[in-house]
Scaffold this motif. Structure first.
Motif, PDB file in Angstrom:
ATOM      1  N   ASP A 188       0.814  -1.207   0.000  1.00  0.00           N
ATOM      2  CA  ASP A 188       0.000   0.000   0.000  1.00  0.00           C
ATOM      3  C   ASP A 188       0.853   1.264   0.000  1.00  0.00           C
ATOM      4  O   ASP A 188       0.595   2.202  -0.752  1.00  0.00           O
ATOM      5  CB  ASP A 188      -0.934   0.020   1.206  1.00  0.00           C
ATOM      6  N   LYS A 199       1.008   3.970  -3.033  1.00  0.00           N
ATOM      7  CA  LYS A 199       0.715   5.386  -2.822  1.00  0.00           C
ATOM      8  C   LYS A 199       1.880   6.257  -3.268  1.00  0.00           C
ATOM      9  O   LYS A 199       1.685   7.318  -3.863  1.00  0.00           O
ATOM     10  CB  LYS A 199       0.388   5.638  -1.345  1.00  0.00           C
ATOM     11  N   GLU A 256       1.733   9.154  -6.151  1.00  0.00           N
ATOM     12  CA  GLU A 256       2.159  10.535  -5.900  1.00  0.00           C
ATOM     13  C   GLU A 256       3.254  10.964  -6.869  1.00  0.00           C
ATOM     14  O   GLU A 256       3.256  12.093  -7.374  1.00  0.00           O
ATOM     15  CB  GLU A 256       2.651  10.680  -4.457  1.00  0.00           C
TER      16      GLU A 256
END
Length: 80
Positions: A66, A70, A74
């Motif tokens: 995770d 992420k 980004e």
């Protein structure tokens, strides 16, 4: 304490594997049974104990992707 149990089971199973191969090479039919029991000990006793011992106080969410996903999202947004 758990570390010593794991080491003892490891030594026991390696000894059983070695004795089983020795018996098998000397012509005894029971060598294959001893090898099989040694493999079963490694697979069903040693590995679960080792995994439990290593991860009993860890946060398992730290081992998922995770955070990595992420970070990738980004970075892809910042590059666009």
């Amino acid at each position: 304490m758990m570390k010593f149990v794991i080491i003892f089971i490891l030594i026991l199973s390696v000894g059983m594997l070695g004795a089983g191969f020795y018996l098998k090479n000397s012509g005894d039919v029971d060598g294959e049974i001893v090898i099989g029991i040694g493999v079963l000990i490694v697979a069903f006793i040693l590995m679960p104990l080792f995994i439990y011992h290593r991860y009993k106080n860890k946060n398992l969410k730290d081992f998922t992707f995770d955070k990595f996903r992420k970070d990738l999202e980004e970075r892809s947004k910042s590059e666009s």
